[in-house]
Design an enzyme around this catalytic site. Structure first.
Site, short mmCIF file in Angstrom:
data_model
loop_
_atom_site.label_atom_id
_atom_site.label_comp_id
_atom_site.label_asym_id
_atom_site.label_seq_id
_atom_site.Cartn_x
_atom_site.Cartn_y
_atom_site.Cartn_z
N ARG A 18 0.81 -1.22 0.00
CA ARG A 18 0.00 0.00 0.00
C ARG A 18 0.84 1.27 0.00
O ARG A 18 0.29 2.37 -0.05
CB ARG A 18 -0.94 0.00 1.22
N HIS A 43 15.94 -10.36 5.18
CA HIS A 43 16.66 -10.79 3.97
C HIS A 43 16.43 -9.74 2.88
O HIS A 43 15.57 -9.91 2.01
CB HIS A 43 16.16 -12.16 3.52
N GLU A 70 20.32 -11.73 6.27
CA GLU A 70 20.61 -12.73 5.24
C GLU A 70 20.76 -12.05 3.88
O GLU A 70 20.14 -11.03 3.63
CB GLU A 70 19.46 -13.74 5.13
N HIS A 190 13.89 -22.60 6.08
CA HIS A 190 13.18 -22.67 4.81
C HIS A 190 12.08 -23.74 4.86
O HIS A 190 12.37 -24.93 4.90
CB HIS A 190 14.09 -22.94 3.60
N GLY A 213 9.97 -17.58 8.65
CA GLY A 213 9.24 -16.38 8.25
C GLY A 213 7.90 -16.68 7.61
O GLY A 213 6.86 -16.46 8.19
#
Length: 237
Positions: A18, A43, A70, A190, A213
């Site tokens: 946004r 990251h 990262e 991951h 994440g």
């Protein structure tokens, strides 16, 4: 217990959609730490499509737990890390434009390059970790780079686990055993989620930290961020 570092890239993605400052990335980082997480991971990528380089600078004064940055160690990224001096830098061989990380380092082919980059970070007091596949040759190569830790790339494990194939953990166990023998610290990340994190943690000897994440933020849409962070902490005990 294994430490939980929460990757907040997806919060930045939502904010950027946004063009304003909702949700407030810095406040979310404060809240995640307040909820009990042991660290914050970001990251940044060259196109800044989620985490911006300025976010890294702003987070430096907000993150009082472990700060993990990262990324692919190109010149701008190296400069950013040296400026921010996080607790840890995790080196990831992302291709430009990649949607997400898709492979670990070839620590044999890129050994000289990694040695040089890692030495620079360590001269500046920054703990180093490098993203690797659970391949014994790559673990041995990682040791020769001088890195403090490795981060096991866990997408293959997560995929196999979702199919009911718990044997998918085996290469990771072997990689962890070797890393322990070589006195390399072990991180992982991951596609780890509430569904698979306990099994992974219970089978990986010496697992120091996980960085989560996408799954965690997605789960928080249904269960709430405070609740989800603490669900992970319980599973990591």
């Amino acid at each position: 217990m294994t430490k939980l570092s929460v990757n907040i890239n997806k919060i930045a993605t939502l904010r950027n959609a946004r063009g304003g400052n909702v949700p407030d990335l810095l406040q979310v980082a404060r809240d995640i730490q307040k909820f009990g997480a042991h660290g914050i991971t970001i990251h940044p990528r060259p196109d800044e499509r989620h985490i911006r380089y300025q976010d890294a600078r702003d987070l430096k004064s907000v993150v009082y737990t472990e700060f993990n940055i990262e990324g692919n160690p190109q010149h701008n990224f190296i400069d950013l890390v040296l400026e921010c001096k996080p607790t840890q830098v995790t080196l990831v061989p992302d291709a430009i434009g990649a949607i997400t990380s898709s492979a670990g380092w070839d620590t044999v082919k890129f050994q000289d390059y990694l040695v040089e980059v890692i030495a620079e970070f360590k001269r500046n007091g920054i703990r180093t970790s490098i993203f690797v596949d659970p391949v014994l040759e790559m673990i041995e190569g990682a040791k020769k780079t001088g890195t403090d830790r490795i981060e096991l790339y866990t997408e293959a494990f997560a995929h196999q686990y979702s199919l009911g194939n718990k044997a998918g953990i085996e290469p990771y166990v072997k990689a962890a055993v070797l890393a322990n023998e070589l006195e390399l610290g072990i991180n992982a990340g991951h596609d780890l989620s509430l569904d698979n994190i306990r099994f992974f943690k219970e089978n990986i000897p010496g697992l120091l930290e996980v960085s989560i994440g996408h799954a965690l933020i997605s789960e928080a849409l249904y269960l709430g961020l405070d609740n989800v962070v603490n669900m992970y902490l319980q599973k990591l005990k």
